[in-house]
Design a protein around this motif. Structure first.
Motif, PDB file in Angstrom:
ATOM      1  N   ALA A  81       9.581  -9.145  -0.433  1.00 10.11           N
ATOM      2  CA  ALA A  81       8.125  -9.110  -0.388  1.00 10.11           C
ATOM      3  C   ALA A  81       7.718  -8.139   0.709  1.00 10.11           C
ATOM      4  O   ALA A  81       8.251  -8.197   1.822  1.00 10.11           O
ATOM      5  CB  ALA A  81       7.555 -10.498  -0.126  1.00 10.11           C
ATOM      6  N   LEU A  82       6.819  -7.224   0.370  1.00 10.28           N
ATOM      7  CA  LEU A  82       6.387  -6.181   1.301  1.00 10.28           C
ATOM      8  C   LEU A  82       4.878  -6.207   1.443  1.00 10.28           C
ATOM      9  O   LEU A  82       4.157  -6.474   0.469  1.00 10.28           O
ATOM     10  CB  LEU A  82       6.797  -4.792   0.788  1.00 10.28           C
ATOM     11  CG  LEU A  82       8.233  -4.300   0.925  1.00 10.28           C
ATOM     12  CD1 LEU A  82       9.221  -5.158   0.138  1.00 10.28           C
ATOM     13  CD2 LEU A  82       8.321  -2.841   0.437  1.00 10.28           C
ATOM     14  N   LEU A  83       4.409  -5.902   2.641  1.00 11.84           N
ATOM     15  CA  LEU A  83       2.991  -5.636   2.853  1.00 11.84           C
ATOM     16  C   LEU A  83       2.819  -4.133   3.002  1.00 11.84           C
ATOM     17  O   LEU A  83       3.348  -3.526   3.945  1.00 11.84           O
ATOM     18  CB  LEU A  83       2.479  -6.363   4.101  1.00 11.84           C
ATOM     19  CG  LEU A  83       2.397  -7.889   4.000  1.00 11.84           C
ATOM     20  CD1 LEU A  83       1.955  -8.494   5.328  1.00 11.84           C
ATOM     21  CD2 LEU A  83       1.463  -8.332   2.871  1.00 11.84           C
ATOM     22  N   VAL A  84       2.118  -3.532   2.068  1.00 15.91           N
ATOM     23  CA  VAL A  84       1.985  -2.082   2.001  1.00 15.91           C
ATOM     24  C   VAL A  84       0.566  -1.692   2.395  1.00 15.91           C
ATOM     25  O   VAL A  84      -0.420  -2.230   1.868  1.00 15.91           O
ATOM     26  CB  VAL A  84       2.318  -1.559   0.589  1.00 15.91           C
ATOM     27  CG1 VAL A  84       2.233  -0.039   0.540  1.00 15.91           C
ATOM     28  CG2 VAL A  84       3.713  -2.028   0.162  1.00 15.91           C
ATOM     29  N   ALA A  85       0.454  -0.741   3.323  1.00 16.41           N
ATOM     30  CA  ALA A  85      -0.833  -0.277   3.829  1.00 16.41           C
ATOM     31  C   ALA A  85      -1.351   0.896   3.003  1.00 16.41           C
ATOM     32  O   ALA A  85      -0.598   1.537   2.269  1.00 16.41           O
ATOM     33  CB  ALA A  85      -0.684   0.133   5.301  1.00 16.41           C
ATOM     34  N   ARG A 111       4.180  -2.248   6.268  1.00 22.27           N
ATOM     35  CA  ARG A 111       3.845  -2.874   7.546  1.00 22.27           C
ATOM     36  C   ARG A 111       4.799  -4.013   7.886  1.00 22.27           C
ATOM     37  O   ARG A 111       5.105  -4.245   9.051  1.00 22.27           O
ATOM     38  CB  ARG A 111       2.409  -3.394   7.511  1.00 22.27           C
ATOM     39  CG  ARG A 111       1.377  -2.293   7.415  1.00 22.27           C
ATOM     40  CD  ARG A 111       1.304  -1.464   8.715  1.00 22.27           C
ATOM     41  NE  ARG A 111       0.414  -0.340   8.572  1.00 22.27           N
ATOM     42  CZ  ARG A 111      -0.904  -0.405   8.755  1.00 22.27           C
ATOM     43  NH1 ARG A 111      -1.470  -1.556   9.074  1.00 22.27           N
ATOM     44  NH2 ARG A 111      -1.648   0.680   8.604  1.00 22.27           N
ATOM     45  N   LEU A 112       5.262  -4.699   6.865  1.00 20.03           N
ATOM     46  CA  LEU A 112       6.134  -5.847   7.096  1.00 20.03           C
ATOM     47  C   LEU A 112       6.885  -6.140   5.810  1.00 20.03           C
ATOM     48  O   LEU A 112       6.338  -5.969   4.711  1.00 20.03           O
ATOM     49  CB  LEU A 112       5.295  -7.064   7.495  1.00 20.03           C
ATOM     50  CG  LEU A 112       5.994  -8.247   8.172  1.00 20.03           C
ATOM     51  CD1 LEU A 112       6.607  -7.824   9.515  1.00 20.03           C
ATOM     52  CD2 LEU A 112       4.998  -9.386   8.384  1.00 20.03           C
ATOM     53  N   SER A 113       8.136  -6.553   5.919  1.00 17.92           N
ATOM     54  CA  SER A 113       8.905  -6.916   4.729  1.00 17.92           C
ATOM     55  C   SER A 113       9.811  -8.095   5.041  1.00 17.92           C
ATOM     56  O   SER A 113      10.248  -8.273   6.181  1.00 17.92           O
ATOM     57  CB  SER A 113       9.731  -5.729   4.221  1.00 17.92           C
ATOM     58  OG  SER A 113      10.735  -5.386   5.147  1.00 17.92           O
TER      59      SER A 113
END
Length: 495
Positions: free
Chosen positions: A18-22, A28-30
């Motif tokens: 799971a990734l947070l993509v900007a 930003r975080l995975s």
């Protein structure tokens, strides 16, 4: 400054990410979580559908705890394909295992359809040759094996879908039973010309139409996250769904250049976008890459059943601590010493399609060392890909100039050089291997009015062939002979 983030879920066979993509395209975080695969008997492979959902929910909670959940503007899903889940429509509980794409338990059903002369019709409608890889026959197996399942399905009490459908159902609290065109095109029940579930295909495979999800474009608003089920803000929209291989191709093509991509994970997928549907004469699948609104992108694909899994298997067999040790051992010798490993541990996929083939090791001598077997394992991953590249060359009518690589095995520089040498092509490796997650995040970004930038040349590495042509020819000759032997042995075992 736009501080919105896209949560990209990449649910794979052996790992969920799971990734947070900007909006600037940065991750930003995975977080990731290993997934268990069970092999209850020879040729069978399955997972717990409950574990798949619980793993996704746990990763969402980890990421949402690290940021303000309200800035997560959208959810995007990429998923392992051809894995099928059957569940209770009222309770949402699975009524059997998630039968994964590697599983061969439906081989007899597939053989019966082929013997009855149905393959040409099935290929014409679905684009897919008859093989246990695809879900249609697995669904029928579940319905006929689980007590009362077929009767309950006919009464509308059950739902069925690929992993994306299972995740959508859970994220929306059972409000949405849907899939996208890319995943539907891998079921062997979907007509990729009419873009509908096909009445003749569901009849041939014995699958009630009412079980199946609604099929939507890949960039649809699939629904919203239901209250209280996850750590996400209630109503967070789900704006993109694609099969993992399709999402990777979408990411590789982000700059508008049509590329041939190779995703090397547990298995491998080679995919090339085509202007319109092409019918393969070389054992490849015609499929839907993705859809955006009413625009459908077709592709040719070759599926290899065991790639990275071959390295994991050899690591265990050789008693090594991890796959890094396997690579180091393989790199300690100049070549495989004539050893050839055909990793048909779950049959052979494209372009050979022999579900009864089993793994073989040939060319052993008293001079063979563990290092030769380790090197032969990595060579086998490259050589299988080379077979599909040759099939793509023939179907496309021109040689593929270079291959864009992603997936966990892309980190292995020795394997990348072997792939360049075996295929005689330039290999392009992105600095960010999570192409599936980034691809589906890119598609979701359009839904919130954002265009993620494409990666540039500085973010890529290149591997060019250095192996002399004569050496390559000898290696390919040994490989082809070994594959032919594995196919012959499979044929002998049937009689």
């Amino acid at each position: 400054m736009d501080d919105r983030l896209i949560l990209a879920i990449d649910q794979g066979t052996t790992n969920t990410k799971a990734l947070l993509v900007a909006p600037d395209g940065s991750v930003r975080l995975s977080r990731s979580r290993a997934m268990r695969v069970d092999y209850p008997q020879s040729g069978w492979a399955e997972q717990s559908a409950s574990d798949i959902w619980e793993g996704v929910a746990a990763l969402i909670a980890e990421l949402a705890a690290a940021v303000e959940p309200s800035i997560i503007a959208a959810v995007a899903i990429s998923n392992q394909r051809e894995t099928i889940v059957l569940w209770d429509a009222e309770t949402g509980r699975p009524v059997g295992p998630a039968i994964i794409w590697q599983c061969r338990r439906s081989a007899n059903r597939c053989a019966a359809l082929r013997a009855a002369g149905h393959e040409a019709e099935i290929v014409a409608r679905s684009g897919l040759g008859i093989d246990p890889l695809f879900p249609a026959a697995k669904i029928a197996w579940l319905l006929d094996t689980i007590p009362d399942a077929r009767e309950r399905a006919e009464r509308g009490e059950l739902r069925c879908g690929t992993v994306d459908s299972w995740l959508l159902w859970n994220l929306t609290g059972g409000a949405v039973h849907a899939t996208d065109h890319s995943n539907a095109s891998r079921t062997q029940l979907f007509n990729i010309g009419t873009l509908e579930w096909d009445a003749e295909l569901v009849r041939l495979f014995g699958v009630p139409l009412g079980l199946l999800p609604k099929v939507m474009p890949s960039d649809s608003r699939f629904g919203a996250v239901a209250p209280g089920l996850t750590a996400l803000a209630d109503g967070t929209p789900i704006l993109a769904v694609m099969g993992d291989s399709h999402a990777a191709l979408f990411e590789h093509s982000a700059d508008g250049t049509q590329r041939v991509k190779v995703t090397i994970g547990t298995g491998s997928s080679l995919m090339a976008a085509t202007g319109e549907r092409l019918h393969s004469a070389q054992g490849l699948s015609s499929t839907i890459a993705w859809s955006r609104g009413d625009r459908v992108q077709y592709a040719l694909e070759g599926n290899i059943l065991v790639s990275g899994h071959a390295a994991a298997f050899a690591t265990t067999m050789l008693g090594l601590p991890d796959e890094a040790a396997l690579t180091a051992l393989a790199g300690s010798v100049e070549d495989s010493g004539g050893v050839v490993f055909v990793p048909a541990l779950a049959g052979l996929g494209a372009p050979h399609w022999c579900s009864d083939a089993r793994g073989t090791i040939t060319g052993l001598s008293l001079a063979t060392q563990p290092a030769h077997i380790a090197r032969a394992t990595l060579e086998a991953i490259a050589l299988q890909i080379g077979d599909v590249v040759a099939a793509l060359d023939a179907d496309l009518g021109a040689p593929v100039a270079e291959l864009s690589i992603d997936g966990g095995a892309a980190r292995n520089a020795l394997l990348m050089q072997m792939l360049a040498d075996v295929t005689g092509r330039r290999i392009v490796r992105s600095a960010i291997p999570e192409a599936s997650a980034l691809g589906v995040a890119r598609l979701a970004a359009h839904g919130i009015g954002v265009t993620l930038p494409a990666s540039n040349q500085e973010q890529k590495e290149f591997f060019d062939p250095v192996m002399p042509a004569e050496q390559r020819d000898r290696l390919l000759a040994r490989w082809r002979a070994a594959v032919a032997g594995a196919v012959r042995a499979a044929g002998s075992s049937e009689t």
